[in-house]
Structures are given as C-alpha cells and as structure tokens.
Design a protein around this motif. Structure first.
Motif, PDB file in Angstrom:
ATOM      1  N   LEU A 168       0.826  -1.203   0.000  1.00 13.86           N
ATOM      2  CA  LEU A 168       0.000   0.000   0.000  1.00 13.86           C
ATOM      3  C   LEU A 168       0.863   1.258   0.000  1.00 13.86           C
ATOM      4  O   LEU A 168       0.500   2.274  -0.592  1.00 13.86           O
ATOM      5  N   ALA A 169       2.014   1.197   0.668  1.00 18.11           N
ATOM      6  CA  ALA A 169       2.943   2.325   0.652  1.00 18.11           C
ATOM      7  C   ALA A 169       3.442   2.575  -0.767  1.00 18.11           C
ATOM      8  O   ALA A 169       3.512   3.731  -1.225  1.00 18.11           O
ATOM      9  N   ASP A 170       3.778   1.496  -1.474  1.00 22.32           N
ATOM     10  CA  ASP A 170       4.216   1.623  -2.871  1.00 22.32           C
ATOM     11  C   ASP A 170       3.116   2.226  -3.728  1.00 22.32           C
ATOM     12  O   ASP A 170       3.373   3.062  -4.611  1.00 22.32           O
ATOM     13  N   MET A 171       1.857   1.814  -3.443  1.00 20.39           N
ATOM     14  CA  MET A 171       0.720   2.368  -4.175  1.00 20.39           C
ATOM     15  C   MET A 171       0.617   3.870  -3.958  1.00 20.39           C
ATOM     16  O   MET A 171       0.355   4.639  -4.895  1.00 20.39           O
ATOM     17  N   LEU A 172       0.829   4.323  -2.731  1.00 26.00           N
ATOM     18  CA  LEU A 172       0.702   5.751  -2.424  1.00 26.00           C
ATOM     19  C   LEU A 172       1.759   6.589  -3.142  1.00 26.00           C
ATOM     20  O   LEU A 172       1.583   7.795  -3.326  1.00 26.00           O
ATOM     21  N   CYS A 173       2.855   5.960  -3.550  1.00 29.79           N
ATOM     22  CA  CYS A 173       3.888   6.671  -4.307  1.00 29.79           C
ATOM     23  C   CYS A 173       3.469   6.876  -5.753  1.00 29.79           C
ATOM     24  O   CYS A 173       4.038   7.714  -6.468  1.00 29.79           O
TER      25      CYS A 173
END
Length: 430
Positions: A168-173
């Motif tokens: 999800l962190a990667d998605m937020l990028c």
C-alpha cells in the motif's frame, strides 16, 4: 406498491425481516432510490442469501439511479461477489460501495482488483473487517496504482501485515487520487510503518491517514515524525494504540514544531508518559495549526498534565483536547481551571477518569463561571463527591456557553441531583 409508485424515496434499508420476492420485484421497477443497504445476518440460510444476491444482481443490471450500495454479512463466495461487481461495472453512476464484514478473502480481492482497474465512477470503498491478508492487500494495492477515481478507502482489520502495508505504501507513491486511507488494526509493524512514512514524503494527495492499532513501535513513530516534517498535505493522522513510547512521542512533538498542515492528531494509548507529555506541551506553545488532539490513556502524570495546561494558556488554535485516563489528580485539575480562565479557543475538553477529586471539581466549577468559550466538558469518573457536584451545579446557573457536560460515576447523591435539577431550570444552553 409503495416502492413502485413512490417519487420521493431515496434511501432504503432491507433486512431479513422484509427481504422477499415482492420487495425485489418492486425494486426492479423503482427509479428513485439512490442508496440501498441490504443486511443479510448470520442466522439466515445460505440458500436465502444466494437468492437475495441473485435478485440484487438483476436489479443492478437494470438500475440507473443507485449511487450507493451497502451489503452486510452476505459472507463472500467469490462467484457471488464477482457477479455483483460485474453488474456494478455496467453502472455509470455508482460511487459508493460498502462491503465491510463479509469474509472477503484473496479470491474476492482479485475480483475487486479487476473491477477497480476498469471502473471509472467509484469514489468510496469500504472493506473493513474482511480477511484479505497480505496477498489480498497487495492485489488491491496493485489495482489502485491504475485506478484514477477512488478517493476514500477503508481497509481496517484485514490482517494485511507488513507485506500488505509495504504494498500500500508503494501504491501511495504512484496513486494521485486517494485522499483518505484507513488501514487500522492490520499489524503492519515497524517495517510497514517505515514504508508508509517513506511514501508520505512522496505522496501529495493523501489528506487523511488512519494507522491505529498497528504495532508501529517507537521506530515507526520516529519514521512518521520525519515524514511529517516533509509532507505538506496530511491534515488528519490517527496513530493511536501503537506503543510509540516516550521516544516516539518526543519525535512527533518535534515534528509538530515544523509541520504547518496537520490539524487532527490522535496519539491515544501510546505510553507517552510524563516526558512525552512535556514534549507535546512545548510543541503546542508554538504550533498554530492543530485543532484536535487526543492524548488520552498515556499516563502523562501530574507533571505532564500541568505543562499541558500551561501550554494552553499560550496556544490559541487548539479547539478539541482529549486527556482521559492520565493520572492527573486534583493538582492538575487546578492547573486546567487556571487555563480555562485564560484560554479563549478551546471548545471541547475531556478529563474523565483522572481522579481529580472534590478539590479539582470545585476549582473547575469556579473556572466555568468565568470561561466563555468551552462548550463540551467531560468530567466522568473523577471522584468529585458531594461538594464538587454542588459547586458544578452552582456553576451551571452562571455559565452561558456550555452545551454538554458529562458527570457519570462521581458519587453524587439526592442533594446533588436536586441542585442539578434547579441549575437546569436556570441554565439556557445545556
């Protein structure tokens, strides 16, 4: 008949008591309902549920007005979820979908991912209390790298783990549309917390983030503090119940000095103790943006409480402060009473379960006779006793701004009851 002919009905709630063929036949012809809530509880047969979902799918294929759909306890069988999503894909107006509490797992996540990659209308999605797991979380995150319409996502309590958090962190990028994300109670851990903190240094659209109950620890707290020094868009952050400890609390206090966008911060139940409380108090003397702060259940103690009260004599932006369960005692009650005579911005204060005692109750009552801004005060379970109760009752005869006062579990007797009854006859705001 009413569902078929009504020209005003917009919101409909259906449970097992009224869920039948006649209702669905009428819904098939209805052209006014925009919001449908279908509740299928645990104790009805699977056959009944399957038939109800099949009927709903037929309606969704035809309906052109439904913008919001909530399904409770239909307990996902992936083929049923897929049929619902296939029907919704045809919709050009649906913008809100609530599938919380439905045992949606990995296969369901895959169906949702395919739907999100194609759908261009959905704005809000609630998947709380399902069983996506880390694999389902990653599948969902990958889809959201492509979706360009979803703004609000609730995915709390899904056992995402650190791998799901990292995905999800990667998605937020990459995602530039989500503005609100709730991933509380997912055991993201330190690694998940650090990954999300790194993402906050890059993301420029997220404004609300809920990370409560994720075991982030002090290291996760420090990472988020560093992110807040760089992030310019987050306005609401909930990191309650994450065992941040004193060091995590100090780091976040330092971030508050530099951050100029955060308005709501929840640090409830994080073992901040007196040192963490003092650091936050120092930060509040300089911060000019935070409006809501929850630091309840942190064992701030007498020294931490007094410093916070002193800080609020200087701070002129904070409006809502929660300080329950912090072992303050009467001495801190006196400090807050003094603060209430000076502060002109605080409108809500929670001090329940702090053993303020009779003396604390009396001085706070005196302060209420002078304060002209506080509207909500919670003094529940503080051992205020008879004299404290009578003093507060007398204050209510004079105070003209308080609209809500909580005094549960304070050893009041009949005399105090009569005094409060008399006060309510004179008070014009409560």
């Amino acid at each position: 008949m009413f569902l078929r002919t009504s020209k005003c009905l917009k919101y409909l709630y259906i449970d097992d008591a009224i869920c039948n063929q006649i209702i669905f036949d009428s819904l098939y012809k209805n052209t006014t309902i925009t919001s449908l809530n279908l509740r299928l509880p645990y104790d009805i047969s699977s056959d009944f549920k399957h038939k109800a979902i099949d009927r709903l799918v037929k309606i969704l294929y035809k309906n052109s007005t439904l913008t919001s759909l909530k399904l409770i306890y239909f307990q996902d069988k992936s083929e049923k979820l897929k049929s619902i999503l296939d029907a919704l894909y045809k919709s050009t107006v649906i913008n809100s979908l609530d599938l919380s509490n439905n045992w949606i797992g990995t296969e369901g996540a895959e169906a949702l991912a395919k739907f999100l990659c194609k759908n261009t209308t959905l704005i809000s999605l609630n998947l709380a209390n399902n069983i996506l797991g880390s694999k389902g979380g990653k599948t969902l995150a990958d889809a959201l790298c492509k979706n360009i319409t979803l703004k609000y996502l609730i995915c709390s309590n899904n056992d995402l783990g650190s791998r799901g958090g990292i995905a999800l962190a990667d998605m937020l990028c990459k995602n530039a549309t989500i503005i609100s994300l709730d991933i509380g109670s997912n055991n993201l851990g330190i690694d998940g917390g650090k990954a999300l903190a790194d993402a906050l240094c890059k993301n420029t659209t997220l404004t609300n983030l809920d990370l409560r109950y994720n075991n982030l620890g002090s290291e996760g707290g420090k990472a988020l503090a560093d992110a807040l020094c760089q992030n310019k868009t987050i306005i609401s952050l909930n990191i309650g119940s994450n065992n941040l400890g004193i060091e995590g609390g100090k780091a976040l206090a330092g971030a508050i000095f530099k951050n100029t966008t955060l308005t709501d911060l929840d640090l409830n139940n994080n073992n901040l103790e007196s040192e963490g409380g003092k650091a936050l108090a120092n930060a509040l003397c300089k911060n000019t943006t935070i409006i809501f702060l929850d630091i309840g259940s942190n064992n701030l103690g007498i020294e931490g409480g007094k410093e916070l009260a002193d800080a609020l004599c200087k701070n002129n932006t904070l409006k809502n402060l929660k300080l329950h369960y912090n072992s303050f005692e009467a001495e801190v009650g006196k400090s807050f009473a003094n603060m209430l005579c000076k502060n002109i911005t605080l409108t809500s204060l929670s001090l329940y379960c702090n053993t303020l005692g009779t003396e604390g109750g009396k001085v706070l009552a005196d302060a209420l006779c002078k304060n002209t801004t506080l509207k909500d005060l919670n003094l529940g379970q503080n051992n205020l006793g008879s004299k404290g109760g009578l003093a507060l009752a007398d204050a209510l005869c004079k105070n003209t701004t308080l609209t809500s006062l909580h005094l549960w579990c304070n050893d009041f007797g009949p005399n105090e009851g009569k005094a409060f009854a008399n006060a309510l006859c004179k008070n014009t705001t409560l």
